[in-house]
Each structure stands twice: as C-alpha cells, then as structure tokens.
Design a protein around this motif. Structure first.
Motif, PDB file in Angstrom:
ATOM      1  N   ASP A 162       0.832  -1.209   0.000  1.00  0.00           N
ATOM      2  CA  ASP A 162       0.000   0.000   0.000  1.00  0.00           C
ATOM      3  C   ASP A 162       0.866   1.258   0.000  1.00  0.00           C
ATOM      4  N   ALA A 163       1.963   1.219   0.749  1.00  0.00           N
ATOM      5  CA  ALA A 163       2.852   2.381   0.797  1.00  0.00           C
ATOM      6  C   ALA A 163       3.451   2.661  -0.577  1.00  0.00           C
ATOM      7  N   ALA A 164       3.884   1.613  -1.274  1.00  0.00           N
ATOM      8  CA  ALA A 164       4.456   1.790  -2.619  1.00  0.00           C
ATOM      9  C   ALA A 164       3.408   2.328  -3.584  1.00  0.00           C
ATOM     10  N   ARG A 165       2.199   1.787  -3.509  1.00  0.00           N
ATOM     11  CA  ARG A 165       1.125   2.242  -4.401  1.00  0.00           C
ATOM     12  C   ARG A 165       0.833   3.719  -4.171  1.00  0.00           C
ATOM     13  N   LEU A 166       0.700   4.107  -2.907  1.00  0.00           N
ATOM     14  CA  LEU A 166       0.404   5.508  -2.599  1.00  0.00           C
ATOM     15  C   LEU A 166       1.537   6.433  -3.029  1.00  0.00           C
ATOM     16  N   LEU A 167       2.776   5.956  -2.909  1.00  0.00           N
ATOM     17  CA  LEU A 167       3.899   6.806  -3.301  1.00  0.00           C
ATOM     18  C   LEU A 167       3.912   7.033  -4.812  1.00  0.00           C
ATOM     19  N   LEU A 168       3.657   5.988  -5.591  1.00  0.00           N
ATOM     20  CA  LEU A 168       3.605   6.164  -7.044  1.00  0.00           C
ATOM     21  C   LEU A 168       2.474   7.104  -7.438  1.00  0.00           C
ATOM     22  N   GLU A 169       1.353   6.994  -6.748  1.00  0.00           N
ATOM     23  CA  GLU A 169       0.235   7.901  -7.024  1.00  0.00           C
ATOM     24  C   GLU A 169       0.601   9.334  -6.662  1.00  0.00           C
ATOM     25  N   ARG A 170       1.314   9.509  -5.565  1.00  0.00           N
ATOM     26  CA  ARG A 170       1.731  10.845  -5.138  1.00  0.00           C
ATOM     27  C   ARG A 170       2.747  11.429  -6.113  1.00  0.00           C
ATOM     28  N   ILE A 171       3.664  10.595  -6.614  1.00  0.00           N
ATOM     29  CA  ILE A 171       4.645  11.072  -7.601  1.00  0.00           C
ATOM     30  C   ILE A 171       3.938  11.525  -8.874  1.00  0.00           C
TER      31      ILE A 171
ATOM     32  N   ASP B  68       0.871  12.629  -9.119  1.00  0.00           N
ATOM     33  CA  ASP B  68       0.004  13.785  -8.896  1.00  0.00           C
ATOM     34  C   ASP B  68       0.277  14.352  -7.508  1.00  0.00           C
ATOM     35  N   ARG B  69       1.138  15.366  -7.444  1.00  0.00           N
ATOM     36  CA  ARG B  69       1.499  15.953  -6.153  1.00  0.00           C
ATOM     37  C   ARG B  69       0.343  16.678  -5.499  1.00  0.00           C
ATOM     38  N   THR B  70      -0.690  17.014  -6.257  1.00  0.00           N
ATOM     39  CA  THR B  70      -1.785  17.828  -5.712  1.00  0.00           C
ATOM     40  C   THR B  70      -2.987  17.007  -5.253  1.00  0.00           C
ATOM     41  N   ARG B  71      -2.948  15.690  -5.444  1.00  0.00           N
ATOM     42  CA  ARG B  71      -4.128  14.898  -5.078  1.00  0.00           C
ATOM     43  C   ARG B  71      -4.336  14.906  -3.569  1.00  0.00           C
ATOM     44  N   ARG B  72      -5.560  14.607  -3.148  1.00  0.00           N
ATOM     45  CA  ARG B  72      -5.876  14.569  -1.730  1.00  0.00           C
ATOM     46  C   ARG B  72      -5.087  13.448  -1.053  1.00  0.00           C
ATOM     47  N   SER B  73      -4.664  13.693   0.162  1.00  0.00           N
ATOM     48  CA  SER B  73      -3.885  12.685   0.886  1.00  0.00           C
ATOM     49  C   SER B  73      -4.781  11.520   1.291  1.00  0.00           C
ATOM     50  N   ALA B  74      -4.154  10.363   1.464  1.00  0.00           N
ATOM     51  CA  ALA B  74      -4.886   9.151   1.837  1.00  0.00           C
ATOM     52  C   ALA B  74      -4.306   8.591   3.132  1.00  0.00           C
ATOM     53  N   GLN B  75      -5.177   8.102   3.996  1.00  0.00           N
ATOM     54  CA  GLN B  75      -4.771   7.446   5.239  1.00  0.00           C
ATOM     55  C   GLN B  75      -5.331   6.029   5.217  1.00  0.00           C
ATOM     56  N   VAL B  76      -4.458   5.052   5.074  1.00  0.00           N
ATOM     57  CA  VAL B  76      -4.857   3.652   5.014  1.00  0.00           C
ATOM     58  C   VAL B  76      -4.625   3.017   6.383  1.00  0.00           C
ATOM     59  N   LYS B  77      -5.671   2.413   6.949  1.00  0.00           N
ATOM     60  CA  LYS B  77      -5.550   1.717   8.227  1.00  0.00           C
ATOM     61  C   LYS B  77      -5.981   0.273   8.027  1.00  0.00           C
ATOM     62  N   LEU B  78      -5.057  -0.660   8.274  1.00  0.00           N
ATOM     63  CA  LEU B  78      -5.322  -2.076   8.062  1.00  0.00           C
ATOM     64  C   LEU B  78      -5.860  -2.726   9.328  1.00  0.00           C
ATOM     65  N   SER B  79      -6.756  -3.693   9.147  1.00  0.00           N
ATOM     66  CA  SER B  79      -7.345  -4.405  10.276  1.00  0.00           C
ATOM     67  C   SER B  79      -6.500  -5.635  10.611  1.00  0.00           C
ATOM     68  N   PRO B  80      -5.978  -5.722  11.832  1.00  0.00           N
ATOM     69  CA  PRO B  80      -5.131  -6.854  12.199  1.00  0.00           C
ATOM     70  C   PRO B  80      -5.942  -8.099  12.525  1.00  0.00           C
ATOM     71  N   THR B  81      -5.255  -9.238  12.542  1.00  0.00           N
ATOM     72  CA  THR B  81      -5.865 -10.502  12.952  1.00  0.00           C
ATOM     73  C   THR B  81      -4.933 -11.171  13.961  1.00  0.00           C
TER      74      THR B  81
END
Length: 352
Positions: free
Chosen positions: A315-324, A326-339
């Motif tokens: 997820d971190a890699a995906r978000l970084l490529l998206e940020r690269i 489009d620097r102006t896109r809205r920020s995303a906060q991903v929270k994963l559910s543990p098991t």
C-alpha cells in the motif's frame, strides 16, 4: 634472490554512454533518448534496434543524468531498526509492488533518533530520489510536512493525518484488544504488557507503540481488569523484552500472561521465562505482535498479531507512485485491520 610479483592495476572501464548506444544501433542520440523515455514517435523497429544495442553494450542510464531531466526512478525507504524482522516484510511488499515498474529501492537506516533520522532523510533528498517511504519516523509532524513539501512522501506506522503526505498504519488499538480478549477468554486476569518507551515527545501520540499500549489499557479496563494493568516500559528489542520480563517476573504477584508489543521483544520474554525456570505456556502465556516469520517456527510457535506487513509495504508503494504522478491529489490514510494468529505459547493459566 626472492622474486617479487607486482600486480598491474586494473584499467578502469569507461562507462557506456547514450552516444555509444546510438552509434551501435546506428540511430541518433535523440532516438535513443525517446526509446529510453518511452516517448511518442519511435517505431517498433527503432525500439528493437535500441534495446538490442543496450543489451549488447550493457548500457545503464545514469541516475544523476536522469535526475537532471526530472526523474531518477529511485525510491528511498528509511527503516528504523534493521534488526527487527518485521521491517523486511514491509520491504518485501514495497519491492513486490514495484516489480513491474522502472523504480529501484534504496534502503537507509534511521534508528539513532531525530537528528540522525533528519540526516538520513536529507541524504535521500540530496540524491534526487523521486519519493521516499519513512517507516515509523520520530521526526515532529511539522518536519515531516516540510519534507513532504519537498519530495513525495508516505509515512508508515505513524497515526498521523496530513494534507500533503499519505500514511499506512495498522489499527493498533484493535490489535492490542485481540490479544487481551484472547487471553481473558482463556481465563487470564494478571496480563502484563511490555511497551516500547517513546522518548521523542513531539510524536508520542502518533507512534504505534504508544497506541498499542493504550489499546492494552483500554481492553483491560473493558474487561474490568483495571487493577491488573501492569506495564514494563522498555524497547522493542530482544534485550528490551528480556529485561522487561525479568522486571515483571520479580513482581510480588507473578503475571500469568505477558503481551509483548513486538515479536522481537517476545523472543526476549521467552528467554527470561526459561531462565527463571518457568515454562511457556504451562506457567506463563506469551503473545507477541507482528506475526514475523520466526513466530511460525515450530520451535517458537508464538501467538502473535498479524498486521500484514507485506500489505503495508504494498500500500505504501502504491500511494507513493500515485503521489509522484500527482502531487496535488488529496492525501490518503490507510488503516489495516489486524488478525490474531493463535499458536502454542498461549493456554489457560495454571491453577494457583
């Protein structure tokens, strides 16, 4: 007479350039540049000639030269502790997500506090990396936002919200509750916790270790076990787990279960329990957090919270490529559910 052999110094090889590729392929340097950039206006035949020349000559584009043109296709990943086996799982997720791209990952340690971390981040920026992933950084929020204003940035393991950087984190409150609920369900009441003591006041409220400890407190209170809350504040290391367990085992009332905030600390707990002549889980149950590879080893078989390290990295890699892109896109906060993965280190408490 003794003969002396003098080895000749190897002649340094000249780096293959784009000019060499163009001559070998019998095309212009502009054509080679277009092929390398996958730009419009190159025929399949020309691309084939250029790629064949690149393969024949072993040409590698200069990262510095690419940086002057706007991209180096390198991403920096800062890891706080290379001894912690959880972080390679995050890195595996990062590299797997970049497998079909031109990006390469460069790894940097940042485990010696805020100032050393700042130097590491500055070095990645100075090397014109296209983006960076910072795992559990201890820098103040204001400094992280300053960095994100300079270079596309994704923060892993900080429960922070920002308009200019993206975050990926585990739901540490829920993860701690999974452990406490499991142990209470087995009949435990005297459940102790080993936390990682945060020494950077600027980020205490956002760090996963502090939130994990708060999740433990909330879960204990939820079960009416306020009086049984017992925390040893050490570090998420094997030594920290060992010294924390030694401290807990010297209490007047021995805990029947110890929840370590990280698997690496749980390894130290197992050492201390064995040294004390006690058994796991016969005398004391032990649970960890991260579900690292060694937790599943049959000799260990550690009950642990799986926070999906590989998915965090992906997820971190995906978000970084998206940020690269489009620097102006809205920020995303991903929270994963543990098991919770239940293994052999937890069982009902002994009759005392």
């Amino acid at each position: 007479m003794t003969e002396r052999w003098v080895m000749a110094r190897p002649t340094p090889q000249r780096r293959v350039t784009i000019i060499d590729v163009a001559r070998h392929a019998e095309v212009s340097t502009t054509a080679v540049s277009k092929v390398l950039r996958n730009a419009y206006g190159t025929s399949p035949a020309m691309r084939e000639k250029v790629h064949r020349a690149i393969a024949d000559l072993g040409y590698r584009p200069s990262a510095a030269a690419r940086g002057l043109r706007g991209q180096t296709y390198t991403l920096g990943v800062m890891v706080p502790d290379i001894a912690n086996p959880f972080f390679p799982e995050i890195l595996n997720g990062v590299t797997a997500s970049l497998g079909n791209t031109d990006y390469q990952v460069l790894l940097a340690p940042g485990c010696a506090g805020e100032h050393a971390e700042a130097r590491t981040i500055e070095s990645m920026i100075d090397r014109s990396m296209d983006g960076i992933i910072l795992i559990a950084p201890v820098s103040p929020r204001a400094h992280l936002e300053h960095i994100a204003g300079i270079i596309p940035t994704v923060i892993v393991g900080r429960h922070a919200r920002s308009t200019i950087f993206d975050t990926v984190a585990d739901d540490d409150i829920a993860g701690a509750a999974l452990v406490v609920d499991h142990l209470v369900g087995l009949g435990h009441r005297r459940i102790a916790h080993i936390e990682h003591l945060e020494t950077e006041p600027s980020c205490i409220e956002e760090m996963p270790n502090m939130i994990r400890a708060e999740g433990y407190r909330l879960a204990m209170r939820g079960h009416g076990l306020d009086a049984e809350i017992d925390i040893a504040s050490k570090t998420y290391t094997r030594e920290g787990g060992y010294t924390g367990a030694r401290e807990l085992l010297n209490r007047k009332r021995l805990p029947t279960a110890i929840f370590a905030g990280a698997d690496i600390a749980a390894m130290g707990v197992l050492d201390a329990v064995a040294e004390a002549g006690l058994s796991v889980p016969g005398d004391i149950s032990v649970a960890g957090y991260d579900n690292t590879t060694f937790a599943a080893f049959s000799q260990v078989s550690l009950t642990s919270v799986d926070q999906a390290g590989w998915q965090i990295g992906a997820d971190a890699a995906r978000l970084l490529l998206e940020r690269i892109a489009d620097r102006t896109r809205r920020s995303a906060q991903v929270k994963l559910s543990p098991t919770l993965v239940v293994r052999n280190t937890t069982a009902p408490p002994p009759a005392r």
